[in-house]
Design an enzyme around this catalytic site. Structure first.
Site, short mmCIF file in Angstrom:
data_model
loop_
_atom_site.label_atom_id
_atom_site.label_comp_id
_atom_site.label_asym_id
_atom_site.label_seq_id
_atom_site.Cartn_x
_atom_site.Cartn_y
_atom_site.Cartn_z
N ASN A 124 0.85 -1.18 0.00
CA ASN A 124 0.00 0.00 0.00
C ASN A 124 0.89 1.24 0.00
OD1 ASN A 124 0.81 0.51 2.70
ND2 ASN A 124 -0.92 -0.66 3.52
N ARG A 125 0.29 2.39 0.04
CA ARG A 125 1.05 3.64 -0.09
C ARG A 125 2.08 3.80 1.02
NH1 ARG A 125 -2.90 8.35 -1.00
NH2 ARG A 125 -3.57 7.68 1.06
N ALA A 126 1.68 3.54 2.27
CA ALA A 126 2.59 3.68 3.39
C ALA A 126 3.73 2.67 3.32
CB ALA A 126 1.84 3.53 4.71
N GLU A 127 3.41 1.44 2.93
CA GLU A 127 4.44 0.39 2.83
C GLU A 127 5.43 0.72 1.73
OE1 GLU A 127 1.65 -3.33 4.39
OE2 GLU A 127 1.74 -2.81 2.26
N ASP A 149 -6.42 -7.63 1.83
CA ASP A 149 -6.64 -9.06 1.60
C ASP A 149 -7.54 -9.28 0.38
OD1 ASP A 149 -5.20 -9.52 3.94
OD2 ASP A 149 -7.00 -9.70 5.18
#
Length: 308
Positions: free
Chosen positions: A195-198, A263
């Protein structure tokens, strides 16, 4: 787009990773405790749902595919409940039991449909359990079209490099939902879905779309990936491959709860790839599924009817 149900029904996905049980305590709140400045929840009902890798598998079967779930659980009531829920959702379980650990459980307390507290129960699996799981994966993978690795940093995938190399040797597409900052662990996978943060944890904060593209393509090349998909919440999803950049805008009408949305995206992407769709087509279906599931409370699934 026409949902490829005939191809989906033939698709077989092996899901390996951190399995867990999501437990919800629903109640009412109408006063503050005299003992401390916290709300008092008057308990109503309790609901258990499949979480983590188990939720990925559950989403695959809800969309009409076949899913086999491989992970590690303890020798406890939580594991029993998890396996019973999986069976009810047509997920084939191949769970390894490790008596030295307890099954991962996330307990959420909700008052008036708002989450007030989450309590996690978790332990790291033993090395012997990881070895047994890897052997089980080698036995199961030839019967499946695609491998999904669902990493929640609970320890099941701490030897993920070995799993990826084994799957590559068998020529199976490998989809990874990553965790942490060390993405070199996932080198050799087919696609990863941060995701964006990861993604920011992995490559730093980008200045603009051009900067993001350069960072993403460098990461993709360094990890020898076929593709890299970034899920970006209200900004949609962006796919990077050798052909370049492809983007699709967000479809969520109303965001109620994002827990478990990753998920659903991973499950849809894997199922569509197993059904013979291109990465770009798979991304469009995953984006549609993600837009539906965030409108539901807690870890949930998207059905064939909803996606059609």
């Amino acid at each position: 787009m026409i949902y490829p149900l005939q191809q989906v029904e033939k698709a077989r996905v092996l899901v390996v990773g951190d399995v867990m049980l999501d437990r919800y305590w629903f109640g009412d709140v109408d006063r503050i405790s005299p003992e401390a400045p916290v709300p008092v929840v008057r308990m109503g009902r309790v609901e258990d749902r499949l979480g983590g890798a188990a939720n990925v598998a559950r989403n695959i079967t809800a969309l009409g595919g076949h899913a086999t779930l491989l992970g590690i659980v303890g020798q406890d009531d939580t594991a029993t409940e998890l396996q019973q829920l999986a069976q009810k959702n047509d997920v084939q379980c191949e769970l390894q039991t490790d008596p030295s650990m307890s099954t991962t459980l996330k307990l959420r307390v909700l008052g008036r449909q708002q989450q007030l507290l989450r309590v996690d129960f978790e332990h790291q699996p033993s090395d012997s359990s990881l070895q047994a799981m890897q052997q089980a994966m080698l036995d199961l993978l030839p019967k499946h079209d695609v491998l999904v690795l669902s990493d929640y940093a609970k320890g099941t995938l701490r030897q993920v490099e070995n799993l990826i190399q084994s799957a590559r040797h068998l020529g199976k597409p490998i989809l990874v939902d990553p965790k942490g900052e060390n993405y070199l662990r996932y080198k050799g996978a087919t696609i990863i879905t941060p995701n964006r943060a990861e993604m920011q944890d992995a490559v730093g904060v980008w200045a603009d779309e051009q900067d993001l593209a350069q960072r993403a393509q460098r990461l993709r090349a360094a990890l020898e990936l076929e593709a890299l998909l970034i899920t970006r919440s209200e900004q949609g999803m962006t796919l990077f491959s050798q052909e370049g950049r492809s983007h699709v805008g967000a479809q969520a009408q109303e965001v109620f709860d994002v827990s478990g949305a990753g998920d659903t995206v991973l499950a849809t992407l894997a199922l569509m790839k197993a059904a013979g769709q291109s990465w770009d087509q798979a991304m469009q279906w995953a984006n549609r599924a993600g837009g539906i599931v965030v409108g539901k409370l807690g870890t949930s699934v998207v059905t064939v009817k909803e996606l059609q």
